[in-house]
Write a protein that holds these residues in place. Sequence first.
Motif, PDB file in Angstrom:
ATOM      1  N   TYR A  24       7.091  -1.297   8.828  1.00  0.00           N
ATOM      2  CA  TYR A  24       5.939  -0.706   9.520  1.00  0.00           C
ATOM      3  C   TYR A  24       5.701  -1.392  10.867  1.00  0.00           C
ATOM      4  O   TYR A  24       5.480  -0.733  11.891  1.00  0.00           O
ATOM      5  CB  TYR A  24       4.700  -0.821   8.637  1.00  0.00           C
ATOM      6  CG  TYR A  24       3.452  -0.219   9.245  1.00  0.00           C
ATOM      7  CD1 TYR A  24       3.272   1.158   9.280  1.00  0.00           C
ATOM      8  CD2 TYR A  24       2.464  -1.034   9.788  1.00  0.00           C
ATOM      9  CE1 TYR A  24       2.131   1.720   9.844  1.00  0.00           C
ATOM     10  CE2 TYR A  24       1.320  -0.484  10.357  1.00  0.00           C
ATOM     11  CZ  TYR A  24       1.157   0.890  10.380  1.00  0.00           C
ATOM     12  OH  TYR A  24       0.030   1.440  10.946  1.00  0.00           O
ATOM     13  N   LEU A  25       5.779  -2.722  10.875  1.00  0.00           N
ATOM     14  CA  LEU A  25       5.578  -3.465  12.119  1.00  0.00           C
ATOM     15  C   LEU A  25       6.678  -3.159  13.132  1.00  0.00           C
ATOM     16  O   LEU A  25       6.419  -3.045  14.338  1.00  0.00           O
ATOM     17  CB  LEU A  25       5.538  -4.969  11.833  1.00  0.00           C
ATOM     18  CG  LEU A  25       4.329  -5.478  11.050  1.00  0.00           C
ATOM     19  CD1 LEU A  25       4.475  -6.966  10.765  1.00  0.00           C
ATOM     20  CD2 LEU A  25       3.037  -5.211  11.805  1.00  0.00           C
ATOM     21  N   ARG A  41      -0.221  -8.432   3.228  1.00  0.00           N
ATOM     22  CA  ARG A  41       0.893  -7.503   3.407  1.00  0.00           C
ATOM     23  C   ARG A  41       0.476  -6.138   2.900  1.00  0.00           C
ATOM     24  O   ARG A  41      -0.428  -6.021   2.066  1.00  0.00           O
ATOM     25  CB  ARG A  41       2.125  -8.000   2.649  1.00  0.00           C
ATOM     26  CG  ARG A  41       1.883  -8.268   1.173  1.00  0.00           C
ATOM     27  CD  ARG A  41       3.047  -9.018   0.561  1.00  0.00           C
ATOM     28  NE  ARG A  41       2.744  -9.498  -0.785  1.00  0.00           N
ATOM     29  CZ  ARG A  41       3.479 -10.398  -1.423  1.00  0.00           C
ATOM     30  NH1 ARG A  41       4.551 -10.905  -0.849  1.00  0.00           N
ATOM     31  NH2 ARG A  41       3.161 -10.799  -2.636  1.00  0.00           N
ATOM     32  N   LEU A  42       1.119  -5.112   3.397  1.00  0.00           N
ATOM     33  CA  LEU A  42       0.787  -3.755   2.985  1.00  0.00           C
ATOM     34  C   LEU A  42       1.024  -3.584   1.487  1.00  0.00           C
ATOM     35  O   LEU A  42       2.097  -3.908   0.980  1.00  0.00           O
ATOM     36  CB  LEU A  42       1.637  -2.745   3.759  1.00  0.00           C
ATOM     37  CG  LEU A  42       1.378  -2.655   5.267  1.00  0.00           C
ATOM     38  CD1 LEU A  42       2.358  -1.682   5.909  1.00  0.00           C
ATOM     39  CD2 LEU A  42      -0.057  -2.232   5.549  1.00  0.00           C
ATOM     40  N   GLU A  84       6.713  -5.196  -0.944  1.00  0.00           N
ATOM     41  CA  GLU A  84       5.591  -5.067  -0.016  1.00  0.00           C
ATOM     42  C   GLU A  84       5.891  -5.737   1.324  1.00  0.00           C
ATOM     43  O   GLU A  84       5.525  -5.219   2.382  1.00  0.00           O
ATOM     44  CB  GLU A  84       4.327  -5.677  -0.621  1.00  0.00           C
ATOM     45  CG  GLU A  84       3.807  -4.973  -1.850  1.00  0.00           C
ATOM     46  CD  GLU A  84       4.477  -5.435  -3.133  1.00  0.00           C
ATOM     47  OE1 GLU A  84       4.093  -4.950  -4.213  1.00  0.00           O
ATOM     48  OE2 GLU A  84       5.396  -6.283  -3.059  1.00  0.00           O
ATOM     49  N   THR A 122       8.229  -0.414  13.542  1.00  0.00           N
ATOM     50  CA  THR A 122       7.930   0.886  14.137  1.00  0.00           C
ATOM     51  C   THR A 122       6.894   0.761  15.257  1.00  0.00           C
ATOM     52  O   THR A 122       7.019   1.394  16.312  1.00  0.00           O
ATOM     53  CB  THR A 122       7.403   1.857  13.061  1.00  0.00           C
ATOM     54  OG1 THR A 122       8.376   1.984  12.028  1.00  0.00           O
ATOM     55  CG2 THR A 122       7.121   3.226  13.654  1.00  0.00           C
ATOM     56  N   LEU A 123       5.898  -0.085  15.036  1.00  0.00           N
ATOM     57  CA  LEU A 123       4.845  -0.262  16.034  1.00  0.00           C
ATOM     58  C   LEU A 123       5.307  -1.098  17.225  1.00  0.00           C
ATOM     59  O   LEU A 123       4.851  -0.888  18.356  1.00  0.00           O
ATOM     60  CB  LEU A 123       3.628  -0.932  15.390  1.00  0.00           C
ATOM     61  CG  LEU A 123       2.921  -0.158  14.275  1.00  0.00           C
ATOM     62  CD1 LEU A 123       1.757  -0.975  13.731  1.00  0.00           C
ATOM     63  CD2 LEU A 123       2.426   1.197  14.773  1.00  0.00           C
ATOM     64  N   ALA A 180       8.245  -3.533   3.273  1.00  0.00           N
ATOM     65  CA  ALA A 180       7.529  -2.361   3.785  1.00  0.00           C
ATOM     66  C   ALA A 180       6.670  -2.737   4.992  1.00  0.00           C
ATOM     67  O   ALA A 180       6.578  -1.979   5.967  1.00  0.00           O
ATOM     68  CB  ALA A 180       6.660  -1.756   2.685  1.00  0.00           C
ATOM     69  N   THR A 181       6.068  -3.916   4.927  1.00  0.00           N
ATOM     70  CA  THR A 181       5.251  -4.388   6.046  1.00  0.00           C
ATOM     71  C   THR A 181       6.110  -4.612   7.280  1.00  0.00           C
ATOM     72  O   THR A 181       5.731  -4.240   8.399  1.00  0.00           O
ATOM     73  CB  THR A 181       4.530  -5.694   5.663  1.00  0.00           C
ATOM     74  OG1 THR A 181       3.744  -5.477   4.488  1.00  0.00           O
ATOM     75  CG2 THR A 181       3.620  -6.164   6.794  1.00  0.00           C
ATOM     76  N   PRO A 213      -3.028  -0.866   6.664  1.00  0.00           N
ATOM     77  CA  PRO A 213      -2.958  -1.478   7.999  1.00  0.00           C
ATOM     78  C   PRO A 213      -4.302  -1.992   8.497  1.00  0.00           C
ATOM     79  O   PRO A 213      -4.360  -3.000   9.206  1.00  0.00           O
ATOM     80  CB  PRO A 213      -2.443  -0.333   8.876  1.00  0.00           C
ATOM     81  CG  PRO A 213      -1.681   0.542   7.938  1.00  0.00           C
ATOM     82  CD  PRO A 213      -2.428   0.481   6.643  1.00  0.00           C
TER      83      PRO A 213
END
Length: 202
Positions: free
Chosen positions: A154-155, A107-108, A147, A157-158, A150-151, A116
Motif C-alpha cells: 500500500y505504501l 500496520r494495516l 499484514e 503505491t502511494l 500488505a502495508t 490507513p
Amino acid sequence: MSAIDDLTRELRRLPGIGAKTALRLAFHMIKGPREDMRRLAGALTDVAERIHPCPRCGNYCSADVCSVCRDPSRDRSVICVVEEAYEVGAIERTGQYGGLFHVLGGRLSPLDGVGPGQLDIEGLLDRVSNQEEKPKEVILATNASVEGEATAVYLETLLRPHDLRITRLARGIPVGSDLEYVDGTTIAEALAGRRRVGGGRA
C-alpha cells in the motif's frame, strides 16, 4: 472492587497478559518491598507525563524532537519506515543504519479495524513531499507478516509518484517474524541486502 482487583484489571490490559498471569504479577508486587512498587509507580507516572511521539517521525521521546531527528550527523536522504516505535531500537542496535525513521504506529489490518486512517501515513507523505528535506530513498521495514506485506504494498503505491528509490528489507528476516525479536546481525544483513521494490537491487 478492591485495590488488588483494580491492579489486576490494569495488568490484564498489557499485551500477552491473561487473568492468571495478571494475578500472579499483582501478588508478586504486593509481596515485594513497598519501595519497589513506589519506583514502578513513579516510572509509570514519569512516562505518562513526559513521553510523547516525536512530531517529525513518531518515535517516542521526552524532548521536543527525538534524538535521531535532531542529530545533525544522520543521513537525511534515507527514511526507514517501521510499524512501531520499539522497532527503531532494534534497527539502531545493529549499528548499520545512519538514516532517519518514520513510525507508522501499526500496520494495516482490516480484521482488527486498522485502516490507513489509523496509521501515520499522511506524515510520511508530507515528509517525502517536502522539497527542502526530500529523501532520496524510503526503506519499507514493515514486518514479514501478511499484514506487514500488505502495508508495504500500500505504501509503495502511494510513494511511487514521488520519484524515490523505494526498497524493502532483504528476506533474511523469517516470514511472520517481528523486528523486535530478530537478532541484530540478521537485521543488519537485511538492511545491507535490501531490494528495490518492483524488482532489482537497491
